[in-house]
Scaffold this active site. Structure first.
Site, PDB file in Angstrom:
ATOM      1  N   GLU A 151      76.261   5.068 109.763  1.00 29.88           N
ATOM      2  CA  GLU A 151      75.785   3.738 109.677  1.00 29.88           C
ATOM      3  C   GLU A 151      74.958   2.985 110.672  1.00 29.88           C
ATOM      4  OE1 GLU A 151      78.485   1.368 107.380  1.00 29.88           O
ATOM      5  OE2 GLU A 151      79.968   2.901 107.168  1.00 29.88           O
ATOM      6  N   ASP A 171      78.927  -6.125 105.709  1.00 29.10           N
ATOM      7  CA  ASP A 171      80.319  -5.460 105.139  1.00 29.10           C
ATOM      8  C   ASP A 171      79.520  -4.751 103.853  1.00 29.10           C
ATOM      9  OD1 ASP A 171      83.499  -5.616 104.664  1.00 29.10           O
ATOM     10  OD2 ASP A 171      82.342  -6.101 102.626  1.00 29.10           O
ATOM     11  N   LYS A 173      80.365  -4.820 100.889  1.00 27.71           N
ATOM     12  CA  LYS A 173      80.267  -5.805  99.920  1.00 27.71           C
ATOM     13  C   LYS A 173      79.107  -6.841  99.875  1.00 27.71           C
ATOM     14  CE  LYS A 173      84.602  -7.352 100.501  1.00 27.71           C
ATOM     15  NZ  LYS A 173      85.301  -6.337 101.262  1.00 27.71           N
ATOM     16  N   HIS A 234      91.710 -11.078 109.189  1.00 25.00           N
ATOM     17  CA  HIS A 234      92.614 -10.842 108.303  1.00 25.00           C
ATOM     18  C   HIS A 234      94.078 -10.547 108.774  1.00 25.00           C
ATOM     19  CE1 HIS A 234      89.844  -9.919 104.685  1.00 25.00           C
ATOM     20  NE2 HIS A 234      90.241 -11.359 104.833  1.00 25.00           N
ATOM     21  N   HIS A 241      92.365  -1.557 113.267  1.00 26.93           N
ATOM     22  CA  HIS A 241      91.405  -1.533 114.522  1.00 26.93           C
ATOM     23  C   HIS A 241      90.745  -2.761 114.306  1.00 26.93           C
ATOM     24  CE1 HIS A 241      88.395   0.323 117.511  1.00 26.93           C
ATOM     25  NE2 HIS A 241      87.765  -0.650 117.094  1.00 26.93           N
ATOM     26  N   HIS A 243      88.880  -6.138 113.788  1.00 26.74           N
ATOM     27  CA  HIS A 243      87.656  -6.268 113.614  1.00 26.74           C
ATOM     28  C   HIS A 243      87.703  -7.917 113.010  1.00 26.74           C
ATOM     29  CE1 HIS A 243      90.082  -4.906 110.053  1.00 26.74           C
ATOM     30  NE2 HIS A 243      89.391  -5.806 109.270  1.00 26.74           N
ATOM     31  N   HIS A 245      85.446 -10.987 110.595  1.00 23.32           N
ATOM     32  CA  HIS A 245      84.799 -11.542 109.345  1.00 23.32           C
ATOM     33  C   HIS A 245      83.947 -12.421 109.505  1.00 23.32           C
ATOM     34  CE1 HIS A 245      87.472  -8.684 106.840  1.00 23.32           C
ATOM     35  NE2 HIS A 245      88.290  -9.026 107.573  1.00 23.32           N
TER      36      HIS A 245
END
Lengths: 308, 308
Positions: A151, A171, A173, A234, A241, A243, A245
């Site tokens: 990626e 993301d 999504k 979250h 790990h 992260h 958002h």
């Protein structure tokens, strides 16, 4: 793919041979569905997620053209309802496939009873942490991203610093077709910060850096100013790990509810007020019937037994 | 249609001749869009609402067939993302047309810009509080409920204590027909607590009482246990007399997002840790373009000027 690659390593070109076993979950409001199935002639199981795509400035002219046939349902004065059949350009769907899927994936994508758990600091140390350590969740795919093995072409911004650096990328999504549903993830370079629970005042430079440079990168690449962003972590996260958002404020993204999301600005302020806030604070989150962690909380008498 | 019927009385058979003026609003999560436009050769304006349809048991077999072509976006280990092109049966859309649309329809279906405001304790005292005091929002209807002059037949539970008591009743949005979207409000008897910002450690007995007796009343009347409830306050609230929301955990109720909801359990713990937490803590919330309070934050230079 080479001879040594397993058959499932080849990308799919259609659903030829797909056999549906069960609808795992259905979100009619979001126009998405989670399906459990197999491919004829193969043993491995698959989870397939289908989601209709939003209308975009690109596809709208096709949707609102003479090519879209309308069948009237109801017409009352100035109000009319129709069933429309738009041309192909409008009809793309987003498809995610987990293949082979493990029993854990099936659980993850199934609809279940949910329970609000109140995890104290002690609950974390006595119940959650030992569970996480025993499970050793697979995060190789995160390291693949951080090491530019996967990626790398999707990276929107990178700060390579080992302590305070991170990679910002869209993301899964978000299809990048419109900024209304902008959704990016900042993944920290530093290994070993499992979640919110591991954060202390020593991580403040990391968190400030993500907030500032993440906002700047999004302003620069997508012209969305900080006051239009919802920036949060979250708890529980879906992988352990650290992260962060970044979603567009107008986008009612999944996981933005008060029972899961923690604004990065609040996290920073809490650590500034009280360096050990996240090791002491009771944190509420939802667990689903088949989550292994729920069984652990039940064993410890911290959640009532199954009811109907 | 007869000779006297206006041209717009005829149901549409396609969007032939439609000219888009503007996207009024866009809900990418729901895959719907609101469009303002006209039909070539006619003066009247129209509002068109397009919404993709959910997957159904009927259409899924078509979506998961060899007819759905897949173009790989990303393949990482067992995870694959694709763009799918399903056959016609899957692609119907729901269309609503208001034609002719009045200026009121345009406002009704338009999106207002929203901004995330970070209100410090000082911002509250210097901007928000003077604004609230000048506005003197009308809350006579709340007093009417507390004095049993209105809605007394809807009361689910009451603790009449003047300091720690409250009235629990269904929110207007809940029709009581099923518990899946259970929504109740606890309104405190004590006057003068405008919001979260006014809470200090002295209110802990009140907050504990609402939590405990609210949970018990809902368990008793609706058989919903505490672990199935989301219990929270709004900031900013929609009216400035302290009240607490109780919703079913499975119900994705409006206003449960991290940018507006504050769990009662968190509020209690914060006040126990730090009695003046809510007069000092920076609180984030959304304001919309037409909110008077946004103009006040702009005047104070705490939110950027209007952009396009």
């Amino acid at each position: 793919t080479t001879q040594e690659d397993p058959h499932w390593a080849t990308p799919l070109s259609s659903f030829q041979g797909f056999e549906m076993i069960k609808i795992l979950n259905d979100h009619p409001k979001n126009k998405s569905v989670f399906v459990h199935g197999k491919f004829r002639g193969h043993e491995e199981e698959a989870v397939v997620i289908l989601e209709k795509t939003p209308f975009s400035e690109e596809t709208l002219p096709f949707a609102l053209s003479g090519e879209t046939k309308l069948k009237v349902g109801l017409k009352n004065d100035i109000y009319g309802n129709y069933h429309g059949t738009p041309p192909a350009q409008v009809n793309g769907i987003k498809v995610s496939v987990v293949y082979p899927a493990t029993p854990k994936h099936l659980v993850k994508y199934s609809q279940q009873q949910t329970y609000l758990v109140q995890e104290t600091g002690d609950d974390y140390r006595n119940i959650t942490l030992p569970f996480l350590q025993a499970e050793a969740f697979r995060i190789q795919w995160v390291y693949n991203i951080l090491e530019h093995k996967q990626e790398s072409e999707r990276i929107v911004f990178e700060d390579p610093d080992k302590e305070t650096g991170f990679i910002l990328l869209p993301d899964m999504k978000w299809d990048l077709k419109q900024v209304n549903d902008l959704y990016l993830i900042a993944i920290v370079h530093k290994h070993g910060i499992k979640s919110l629970r591991d954060l202390t005042a020593e991580h403040l430079p990391l968190l400030h850096n993500i907030l500032k440079k993440g906002q700047e990168a999004i302003q620069e690449k997508f012209s969305i100013p900080p006051c239009k962003l919802r920036i949060y972590l979250h708890y529980q996260p879906s992988y352990y790990h650290l992260h962060v958002h970044f979603t567009h404020l107008n986008f009612d993204a999944p996981g933005t509810g008060v029972e899961r999301a923690h604004l990065l600005s609040d996290v920073i302020e809490h650590l500034e007020i009280m360096p050990d806030y996240y090791s002491k604070k009771t944190l509420a989150f939802c667990l689903r019937e088949n989550d292994q962690l729920l069984a652990e909380f039940r064993k410890a008498g911290r959640v009532p037994q199954k009811s109907e």
